[in-house]
Design a protein around this motif. Sequence first.
Motif, PDB file in Angstrom:
ATOM      1  N   ASN A   1       0.957  -1.312  -0.142  1.00  0.00           N
ATOM      2  CA  ASN A   1       0.032   0.026  -0.055  1.00  0.00           C
ATOM      3  C   ASN A   1       0.955   1.395  -0.006  1.00  0.00           C
ATOM      4  O   ASN A   1       0.424   2.352  -0.747  1.00  0.00           O
ATOM      5  CB  ASN A   1      -0.974   0.100   1.229  1.00  0.00           C
ATOM      6  N   GLU A   2       1.916   1.169   0.821  1.00  0.00           N
ATOM      7  CA  GLU A   2       2.834   2.393   0.849  1.00  0.00           C
ATOM      8  C   GLU A   2       4.020   2.182   0.027  1.00  0.00           C
ATOM      9  O   GLU A   2       4.648   1.266  -0.241  1.00  0.00           O
ATOM     10  CB  GLU A   2       3.488   2.677   2.471  1.00  0.00           C
ATOM     11  N   VAL A   3       4.389   3.168  -0.811  1.00  0.00           N
ATOM     12  CA  VAL A   3       5.407   3.242  -1.788  1.00  0.00           C
ATOM     13  C   VAL A   3       6.609   4.042  -1.258  1.00  0.00           C
ATOM     14  O   VAL A   3       6.403   5.198  -0.827  1.00  0.00           O
ATOM     15  CB  VAL A   3       5.229   3.757  -2.942  1.00  0.00           C
ATOM     16  N   VAL A   4       7.788   3.434  -1.001  1.00  0.00           N
ATOM     17  CA  VAL A   4       8.884   3.958  -0.453  1.00  0.00           C
ATOM     18  C   VAL A   4       9.816   4.569  -1.322  1.00  0.00           C
ATOM     19  O   VAL A   4      10.118   3.860  -2.171  1.00  0.00           O
ATOM     20  CB  VAL A   4       9.664   3.147   0.617  1.00  0.00           C
ATOM     21  N   GLN A   5      10.183   5.831  -1.495  1.00  0.00           N
ATOM     22  CA  GLN A   5      10.904   6.315  -2.463  1.00  0.00           C
ATOM     23  C   GLN A   5      12.501   6.219  -2.270  1.00  0.00           C
ATOM     24  O   GLN A   5      13.266   6.190  -3.007  1.00  0.00           O
ATOM     25  CB  GLN A   5      10.705   7.956  -2.656  1.00  0.00           C
ATOM     26  N   ASN A   6      12.950   6.162  -1.179  1.00  0.00           N
ATOM     27  CA  ASN A   6      14.403   6.047  -0.698  1.00  0.00           C
ATOM     28  C   ASN A   6      14.609   4.499  -0.591  1.00  0.00           C
ATOM     29  O   ASN A   6      14.052   3.881  -0.271  1.00  0.00           O
ATOM     30  CB  ASN A   6      14.635   6.622   0.813  1.00  0.00           C
ATOM     31  N   PHE A   7      16.168   4.344  -0.799  1.00  0.00           N
ATOM     32  CA  PHE A   7      16.516   2.968  -0.892  1.00  0.00           C
ATOM     33  C   PHE A   7      16.917   2.816   0.928  1.00  0.00           C
ATOM     34  O   PHE A   7      17.224   3.619   1.590  1.00  0.00           O
ATOM     35  CB  PHE A   7      17.727   2.767  -1.633  1.00  0.00           C
ATOM     36  N   GLN A   8      16.639   1.594   1.179  1.00  0.00           N
ATOM     37  CA  GLN A   8      16.816   1.291   2.557  1.00  0.00           C
ATOM     38  C   GLN A   8      17.109  -0.333   2.696  1.00  0.00           C
ATOM     39  O   GLN A   8      16.651  -1.010   1.770  1.00  0.00           O
ATOM     40  CB  GLN A   8      15.880   1.549   3.410  1.00  0.00           C
ATOM     41  N   GLN A   9      17.802  -0.663   3.445  1.00  0.00           N
ATOM     42  CA  GLN A   9      18.224  -2.146   3.968  1.00  0.00           C
ATOM     43  C   GLN A   9      16.951  -3.088   3.960  1.00  0.00           C
ATOM     44  O   GLN A   9      15.932  -2.396   4.887  1.00  0.00           O
ATOM     45  CB  GLN A   9      19.179  -2.627   4.810  1.00  0.00           C
ATOM     46  N   ILE A  10      16.578  -4.086   3.521  1.00  0.00           N
ATOM     47  CA  ILE A  10      15.259  -4.949   3.924  1.00  0.00           C
ATOM     48  C   ILE A  10      15.695  -5.842   4.909  1.00  0.00           C
ATOM     49  O   ILE A  10      14.961  -6.671   5.182  1.00  0.00           O
ATOM     50  CB  ILE A  10      14.909  -5.584   2.599  1.00  0.00           C
ATOM     51  N   SER A  11      16.910  -5.834   5.402  1.00  0.00           N
ATOM     52  CA  SER A  11      17.357  -6.873   6.492  1.00  0.00           C
ATOM     53  C   SER A  11      18.299  -6.092   7.380  1.00  0.00           C
ATOM     54  O   SER A  11      19.077  -5.375   6.813  1.00  0.00           O
ATOM     55  CB  SER A  11      17.823  -8.047   5.932  1.00  0.00           C
ATOM     56  N   ASP A  12      18.135  -6.201   8.624  1.00  0.00           N
ATOM     57  CA  ASP A  12      18.923  -5.432   9.561  1.00  0.00           C
ATOM     58  C   ASP A  12      20.035  -6.195   9.848  1.00  0.00           C
ATOM     59  O   ASP A  12      20.913  -5.957  11.023  1.00  0.00           O
ATOM     60  CB  ASP A  12      18.206  -5.058  10.816  1.00  0.00           C
ATOM     61  N   GLU A  13      20.343  -6.999   9.137  1.00  0.00           N
ATOM     62  CA  GLU A  13      21.472  -8.260   9.637  1.00  0.00           C
ATOM     63  C   GLU A  13      22.823  -7.834   8.841  1.00  0.00           C
ATOM     64  O   GLU A  13      23.875  -8.113   9.390  1.00  0.00           O
ATOM     65  CB  GLU A  13      21.264  -9.746   9.178  1.00  0.00           C
ATOM     66  N   ASN A  14      22.734  -6.846   8.180  1.00  0.00           N
ATOM     67  CA  ASN A  14      23.925  -6.254   7.401  1.00  0.00           C
ATOM     68  C   ASN A  14      24.398  -4.735   8.071  1.00  0.00           C
ATOM     69  O   ASN A  14      23.627  -4.093   8.379  1.00  0.00           O
ATOM     70  CB  ASN A  14      23.803  -6.051   5.967  1.00  0.00           C
ATOM     71  N   ASP A  15      25.779  -4.894   8.107  1.00  0.00           N
ATOM     72  CA  ASP A  15      26.368  -3.796   8.707  1.00  0.00           C
ATOM     73  C   ASP A  15      27.120  -2.841   7.463  1.00  0.00           C
ATOM     74  O   ASP A  15      28.108  -3.495   7.060  1.00  0.00           O
ATOM     75  CB  ASP A  15      27.424  -4.113   9.657  1.00  0.00           C
ATOM     76  N   VAL A  16      26.640  -1.939   7.240  1.00  0.00           N
ATOM     77  CA  VAL A  16      27.303  -1.136   6.189  1.00  0.00           C
ATOM     78  C   VAL A  16      28.787  -0.706   6.537  1.00  0.00           C
ATOM     79  O   VAL A  16      29.598  -0.371   5.805  1.00  0.00           O
ATOM     80  CB  VAL A  16      26.336   0.237   5.827  1.00  0.00           C
ATOM     81  N   ASN A  17      29.075  -0.753   7.852  1.00  0.00           N
ATOM     82  CA  ASN A  17      30.362  -0.215   8.444  1.00  0.00           C
ATOM     83  C   ASN A  17      31.394  -1.466   8.626  1.00  0.00           C
ATOM     84  O   ASN A  17      32.423  -1.156   8.955  1.00  0.00           O
ATOM     85  CB  ASN A  17      30.186   0.482   9.845  1.00  0.00           C
ATOM     86  N   GLN A  18      30.985  -2.619   8.039  1.00  0.00           N
ATOM     87  CA  GLN A  18      31.782  -3.732   7.828  1.00  0.00           C
ATOM     88  C   GLN A  18      32.726  -3.610   6.774  1.00  0.00           C
ATOM     89  O   GLN A  18      32.148  -3.438   5.619  1.00  0.00           O
ATOM     90  CB  GLN A  18      30.925  -5.070   7.872  1.00  0.00           C
ATOM     91  N   ALA A  19      33.898  -3.691   7.068  1.00  0.00           N
ATOM     92  CA  ALA A  19      34.783  -3.584   6.094  1.00  0.00           C
ATOM     93  C   ALA A  19      34.649  -4.641   4.614  1.00  0.00           C
ATOM     94  O   ALA A  19      34.187  -5.543   4.988  1.00  0.00           O
ATOM     95  CB  ALA A  19      36.355  -3.815   6.109  1.00  0.00           C
ATOM     96  N   THR A  20      34.526  -4.266   3.328  1.00  0.00           N
ATOM     97  CA  THR A  20      34.322  -5.075   2.425  1.00  0.00           C
ATOM     98  C   THR A  20      35.221  -6.386   2.218  1.00  0.00           C
ATOM     99  O   THR A  20      34.578  -7.496   2.140  1.00  0.00           O
ATOM    100  CB  THR A  20      34.718  -4.372   0.841  1.00  0.00           C
ATOM    101  N   MET A  21      36.494  -6.237   2.657  1.00  0.00           N
ATOM    102  CA  MET A  21      37.294  -7.436   2.585  1.00  0.00           C
ATOM    103  C   MET A  21      36.855  -8.415   3.814  1.00  0.00           C
ATOM    104  O   MET A  21      36.992  -9.548   3.683  1.00  0.00           O
ATOM    105  CB  MET A  21      38.469  -7.040   2.969  1.00  0.00           C
ATOM    106  N   ASP A  22      36.525  -7.841   4.932  1.00  0.00           N
ATOM    107  CA  ASP A  22      36.019  -8.751   6.094  1.00  0.00           C
ATOM    108  C   ASP A  22      34.747  -9.420   5.608  1.00  0.00           C
ATOM    109  O   ASP A  22      34.582 -10.598   5.976  1.00  0.00           O
ATOM    110  CB  ASP A  22      35.767  -7.890   7.438  1.00  0.00           C
ATOM    111  N   GLU A  23      33.720  -8.623   5.085  1.00  0.00           N
ATOM    112  CA  GLU A  23      32.591  -9.429   4.723  1.00  0.00           C
ATOM    113  C   GLU A  23      32.801 -10.391   3.625  1.00  0.00           C
ATOM    114  O   GLU A  23      32.209 -11.352   3.774  1.00  0.00           O
ATOM    115  CB  GLU A  23      31.670  -8.180   4.044  1.00  0.00           C
ATOM    116  N   PHE A  24      33.693 -10.134   2.744  1.00  0.00           N
ATOM    117  CA  PHE A  24      33.925 -11.167   1.761  1.00  0.00           C
ATOM    118  C   PHE A  24      34.516 -12.385   2.165  1.00  0.00           C
ATOM    119  O   PHE A  24      34.146 -13.439   1.736  1.00  0.00           O
ATOM    120  CB  PHE A  24      34.950 -10.275   0.813  1.00  0.00           C
TER     121      PHE A  24
END
Length: 725
Positions: free
Chosen positions: A267-290
């Motif tokens: 019913n609601e349309v969100v215009q802004n991008f956001q994570q659909i899961s709270d399990e991911n940390d944008v502050n985790q280094a790419t190498m560590d995540e990989f």
Amino acid sequence: MFRVLSALTGAGSPKEAELSGEERTRFILQQANDFEIALQAMDYVLDDNAKVGLKLLADNQASSSGDATVGALAKGVIEFLEATLGFEAEVMKRASTTLGEAEQLSLKSRAKLQRLNVKTSTLYPPGTEYAVTYTESCLLHALLMLFSESMVEGAKALFKLRKAYHMLQDILKEIKASEERRKSSLYLQELNESTASFISGSSSFTSYDIPYKLTPEEQQDRELLDMANKVYSLRKNRLCGAHIGNSPAINRLRDDIGVASLKKGNNEVVQNFQQISDENDVNQATMDEFIHSGVNLCFGILQVVLSLIPPAIGAVLSVVGFHGSREEGLRLVWKSTKDRNIHGGIGLIGLLFYYDGPFQFTDIDFDIPAARDDDLPVTEMDRPTLLHPGKILTGALLQARALFPNSALWLLQEARMLSKQGRLREAVELLDSIDHNTIEMKQVKALIVFEKATTLVYMHEFDRAAETMLIMINISEWSHALYTYFAGCCYLEMYRKCQMGILKANDKGEKEAYYKQRATELIFGSAKIVGKKKFMSKVLPLDRFLLRKVDQFKKFSNMINSSEPLDSIGISPIHELIYFYNGYNRMTMKELDLSLKALTEYHNPTIDLKNPDQELITNLLTSLILRRTGKIEEGCEILDTQVLPHLFTIQYDRVKFIKKTEDPWVYPTAFYERALFSWKIKGMDGLHEADEWLIRAQNYQDDYELSTRIGMKVKAAKDRVEESI
């Protein structure tokens, strides 16, 4: 930058190879950027846009700073997905070549980072990321070799698996050590001391991709700041699904599978991008995540694959050095799905195939409730959840559907999930909602059409199923003989419906003649095209199966001396195929009753011969259909009195098998199904008895055309029983 490249390619003297602080920082950020580009490219293939992904890799590689190692791995992963979805020899060969290149580059890159002491992670020693790329390319390459069904390639694959396993063990030691360090009270202090902060005017920016403090000069370096910002933005966009050209995924996130939920929408349309899961940390280094997600996926898949290898070839596992734990493997693959990257995507595809695919790795009748491990951390999946993940698996699939709206691959998985739940009509409706001609990846196109055809078979809509199956000849390079035979068996069933009076159309006579003609042409014509399409220069197992069946029909034709070719076909061959593709576990009571009617009420001269081998198949399939309809005791009695006495005797407390050659898939299958009856009738008290029947199933097995398929199913059940005894 030239000095950085020279050092990493081994050029120059040892002194020239040393990197200054700024050059080291620049390299680390460039490497993180290249890994993010590779992750973005691989996500394109998950959204059915492989061409864009490959172009992105090529463009990045064309630049002087592109990381060749992760670029080769990403290309190899894309080709691996194409190869394993379609099993086309040329695609598999191309993927093997690319992955072999990635293996070699990984070893070289790891050695160089170790030599230069370039540490790109706060947690792990230099070169760990390339140990992961090596393991991943090695594992995927080995899987392709195993799929070739060549003994020589299989032996090579096991040595590759061994290499991957030993490398994984080394990385796991580092991960466990880092986890222990993170429990220490000194960890946060160490983390703060290794945080890289940039200062721009009155504001500051923290980069988690640089594992050390910056010098005052680096903190003020605008170019380095821009590089760090770019990596952060690439990662953030990826975690939010904003990186491959789609609108915000949150608007497509549903709470249930099926076409009805698709039509309902949000019913609601969100215009802004956001994570659909709270399990991911944008502050985790790419190498560590990989590193984390790659190790979870690779070690998990490795253990699951090795745990599924049938006993017939299980002896070679000693070459690898360990026997995989399916439970631990599944738990690690589940862990990888928490990461919003290609590792999570491949992990989810593997889990969906394991739980909802066409083979019986998780037979829904063998729903043994294993005891809960009280020592299991609450953050991990316990044994019953691993067996029946239910809503957890559904939720993971719905997230993928939201993130990758253009991909028919995830739509296919949703249809399979509906089918497993017995919602066959909804599954076909969902598959009908996409025009297969619009699907870019032809391997997925073929899977969609084949899934639709088999689901229609389970619904007993054989006419449309035959038409759909014949489409496969134009879009797949797999087995044209099998598609032809499959379609012919569907038309045969329509012909029999006419003969039995089940089909009551006004033009029944005209249709009956048409079905008779098509069934005859396709079934007997299929044998003539076997070998025109081969898998790795070998005739496919199901092609060998249909060759034997057609020869069998010709033998009966001589016995009954009939001029009608279809009179020489006894037991309904479509119902054999239904069993191979796990169809009875997907049917509702209506379809099961129709199957029972077709198996027990139709008569022709060959059926009336009451050939013992034909009777075995009829009775076996009848017994398991009765079990599925709730008539468990009746089904078990048929198996005990009409099937099993023809397969073994017990003399002096020892089992003596009566070896038979006709339809060899039936015999180990009968023991497997009898084990299921023991579980269904006696519950936990019947597990020891079930285990005995499964041992007999393993011991009866021989090298026949479907031995691998049946063997994997038997082994999966035996492991589950042993874990619960």
